[in-house]
Design an enzyme around this catalytic site. Sequence first.
Site, PDB file in Angstrom:
ATOM      1  CG  ASP A 175      -1.503  10.336  -2.826  1.00 23.89           C
ATOM      2  OD1 ASP A 175      -0.382  10.376  -3.367  1.00 23.89           O
ATOM      3  OD2 ASP A 175      -1.698   9.932  -1.656  1.00 23.89           O
ATOM      4  CB  SER A 235      -0.870   0.015   1.259  1.00 25.53           C
ATOM      5  OG  SER A 235      -0.017   0.101   2.385  1.00 25.53           O
ATOM      6  CE  LYS A 236      -2.603   6.898  -1.284  1.00 20.46           C
ATOM      7  NZ  LYS A 236      -3.798   6.904  -2.072  1.00 20.46           N
ATOM      8  NE  ARG A 237      -2.774   6.250   4.374  1.00 18.08           N
ATOM      9  CZ  ARG A 237      -2.668   7.428   3.779  1.00 18.08           C
ATOM     10  NH1 ARG A 237      -1.516   8.032   3.663  1.00 18.08           N
ATOM     11  NH2 ARG A 237      -3.730   8.046   3.298  1.00 18.08           N
ATOM     12  CE  LYS A 238       1.533  -0.026   7.220  1.00 20.09           C
ATOM     13  NZ  LYS A 238       0.694  -1.109   7.650  1.00 20.09           N
TER      14      LYS A 238
END
Length: 497
Positions: free
Chosen positions: A410, A254-257
């Site tokens: 984003d 995921s883009k958070r990580k």
Amino acid sequence: MTAEVRVRIAPSPTGDPHVGTAYIALFNYVFAKKHGGKFILRIEDTDQTRSRPEWETMIQQALRWTGVSWDEGPDVGGPYGPYRQSERTEIYRKHCNELMEKGAAYPCFCTSERLEQLRRDQLRRKVSPGYDGRCRGLTAEEVAAKHAEKLPYTVRLKIPKEGATTFVDRLRGEVTIENHQVDDQVLLKSDGFPTYHLANVVDDHLMKITHVMRAEEWITSTPKHVLLYKAFGWDAPEWIHMPLLRNQDKSKISKRKNPVSINFYKQAGFLPEALLNYLAMMGWTMPDAREKFTVAEMIESFTLDRMSLGGPVFDVKKLTWLNGLYIREMTPAELVRRIRETVLTDEKLLAVMPLVHERIEKLEDFVDHSVFFFNGDVPYDGEMAAAMVPKGQSAKSTLTALEAVLELIDAVPEIHPEPMEASLRATADKIGWKAKDLFMPVRVAVTGRKATPPLFTTMEVLGKERCRRRLRNAIAQLKVQAEAEPQVVAPAPAPAS
Ligand code: GLU
């Protein structure tokens, strides 16, 4: 295998081109080449609210950059087109009608309010949510009466109440699910557009797809698809569900990580051949277990039994290491050529020049004035770290503000100065900040400097990927600062007007 092997990827153009798409594309491509078959690109853009043509273009460009190429697709055409689902809606409607005529599907007149209420009741009663079948038993007269009233309706698949559905996944063996666990899936929405399930199955059939090789997350949809094939009286393709790429903590990538946009890797100067090599390693091992190999070598040795089922962890450090191996093997001349094609293109130099032109007295000054347009991460030393937090704000409130800016970036395919400025001003308003108080931390975050050319043109030329990567770094840095700061610095934010 007798029939020609035909495989596909079917991305939805709803966001940045994802590394997961490149990963699945690579395996489909390799599988097709291995068997002398065809690899197809189909765009699944039936979600009218989230799909955008700009995202589709970006997906195609990013995939082309990786070097994976398709034999049929919206841009190259082919015998089974159109390859964009929004251009095939009539086909889905026709097939849906066929199912209704056969009694395998039925119109459902339940309103979204009723379905919402039903879902809430089911949650309260702790039963698994699903349609209760109210419209399943309507008589032909009742249906005709509702149609006469012009009530909006969806079309649902009549899933058998009894029995179980079994399919074979080539990597996992038999998978069985009890039919009563499967919901009467909506096939056609009330706006006349198909759902993913209907469009996907109809297209895979009409496009003569022989093997569906897709991410493991779709495995729960497969029983519905198998039942749909049965309802149509069609043979189902073979199923191969690929292990998902994962974050370090094993959650789905995921883009958070992790940076997940293919364009991040392109912009940062990863080589497409190294990226493909790395993605190949994520799902498959070479017979001699070596880690560095080309796509051609992969095709040569490819067999499904060397696919790994564990959740492969996507590790940018490892990819960087592999990329370094490729770079060190290049001759200086080759490397110069690659740098001129990516980092130092004429196009980029010409975009930067007007922004620094006025400040340059000697040609060498260009380098100092423009370095942040070309390099990767920028450091936020003591002075910059302090400049990032506006007066009267805290590291904590600034990081929340920058997170909002990151979300804005984003959401757009690329940065255009005017709409970006308008969105940032609106964000400042919403959080009760003066616009200039928001602009400064953004400026410092994306350039590592306090004085720069005009912010929004600078952001446009830096590009979306560089801006977001630096904003992420700045947010991480502010998190550290926030942990160290006393609790009561921030005044209560002014109410949004
Ligand atoms: N449109 C789906 C996606 O976005 C396709 C899944 C499939 O391959 O069936 O991944």
